[in-house]
Design an enzyme around this catalytic site. Sequence first.
Site, PDB file in Angstrom:
ATOM      1  N   GLY A 212     -59.535 -10.925  43.992  1.00 18.21           N
ATOM      2  CA  GLY A 212     -59.252 -11.237  42.462  1.00 18.21           C
ATOM      3  C   GLY A 212     -57.689 -10.816  42.272  1.00 18.21           C
ATOM      4  O   GLY A 212     -56.841 -10.218  43.447  1.00 18.21           O
ATOM      5  N   ASN A 213     -57.542 -10.827  41.243  1.00 19.21           N
ATOM      6  CA  ASN A 213     -56.129 -10.075  40.768  1.00 19.21           C
ATOM      7  C   ASN A 213     -56.471  -9.543  39.344  1.00 19.21           C
ATOM      8  O   ASN A 213     -57.329  -9.365  38.781  1.00 19.21           O
ATOM      9  CB  ASN A 213     -54.989 -11.039  40.756  1.00 19.21           C
ATOM     10  N   HIS A 214     -55.290  -8.678  38.780  1.00 16.04           N
ATOM     11  CA  HIS A 214     -55.154  -7.905  37.724  1.00 16.04           C
ATOM     12  C   HIS A 214     -55.122  -8.585  36.494  1.00 16.04           C
ATOM     13  O   HIS A 214     -54.955  -8.087  35.445  1.00 16.04           O
ATOM     14  CB  HIS A 214     -54.208  -6.708  37.733  1.00 16.04           C
TER      15      HIS A 214
END
Length: 403
Positions: A212-214
């Site tokens: 995923g990412n932030h």
Amino acid sequence: MSILSGKNILLGITAGIAAYKTASLVRLFVKSGAHVKVVMTPASKDFITPLTLSTLSKNPVYSSFVNEDDDNAVWNSHVDLGLWADLFVIAPATANTLSKMANGGCDNLLLTTYLSAKCPVYFAPAMDLDMYKHQSTLHTFKVLNSYGNIMVPATSGELASGLVGEGRMAEPEDIVSFIENDILQKLPLKGKKVLITAGPTHEAIDPVRFIGNHSSGKMGFEIAKASANLGAEVILITGPTHQKIQHSLIQVIPVISASDMYNEVHKYFENSDIAILSAAVADYKPKEAASQKIKKNETTLTIELEKTKDILASLGAIKKNQFLVGFALETNDELENAKDKLKRKNLNLIVLNSLNDTGAGFKSDTNKVTFIDDEYTVTVFQLKSKADVANDLLNKILEQINA
Ligand code: CTP
């Protein structure tokens, strides 16, 4: 959520028997989420007390140029009241006040406020049936209409005189829905469909892990809110996020992966007028997601990744009349990279944010953006709240669409 939510409504009350109904009107405005202040003509205080209205509106009530309760005599500024208001609603509006409004009379605070106000003015006439039909009253309505004031027509029924006919002030509920509908009809994105993507995507490695990412989704949710506030019907397709939104014009479609997002976006794109893709979509996903949890048997683990489909580019390739907006998050050669994306993905506008700017990008409540349109005109903005960035973006889109 009502379109009146967050608006500053100044209610002007004049001396008609229907003034007693303004207690309900104030309540309804407050319930719709508006901030309410009241200005009364001195004679209207015979019909309803300022105490009732100030209790319900949670604000002081104004009726004279000088604050009478204060030994130091403070001037009540009609200019400030007029500038504070997003809407000025005069209800009940008597024939006397309406005629003064039409002719620039200003012998009380309500009238001077009317002359200073720059916001839309609604008036709900209340008078006896013969007065309502009189040539001079009809002329007054025409003049006020020519000033851009909006009449909430009176209804028919029993009047204070005992006579039955037209001239009764519209009921408070009807005044509120009249104003809500009027505002909605005039919103610049009324009837337009806006498709928005937001948040990150999660690409499964196994049943319990993902890549995923932030991205927090904040920017996309603010864009959805700003679009709906301009009257658009919004489809908000969002990856996993903690953001919440409730708006009658926003339909939220939650997705997990880039491929889910691709499929949902393509369901809605054809019927959209504007598409704004702000999601931080994963560029790569595991080629195979393991069906069982991967055990830590080996010292190293290699996961083979493959490219996800570029949703934005796929829309650029099929777009007809849709206005297509992309985002570019860059760390170097920002302008050049963003211009290249704009062209390569066939966009109308790209929003560039650089990770080199403090306060910009993921998670924060602020963002610092640069817009580049399809003629390569570059507009640089200062650091702002994401809500303000969303409004700037919608204004830019409206400017381009209406050019
Ligand atoms: N985007 C998309 N689908 C993807 C990847 C990106 O729709 N699979 C969209 C994003 O929502 C954003 C824009 O493309 O509006 C730019 O994304 P970005 O990752 O910055 O650009 P890329 O084209 O992926 O280029 P690169 O990663 O090489 O910078």
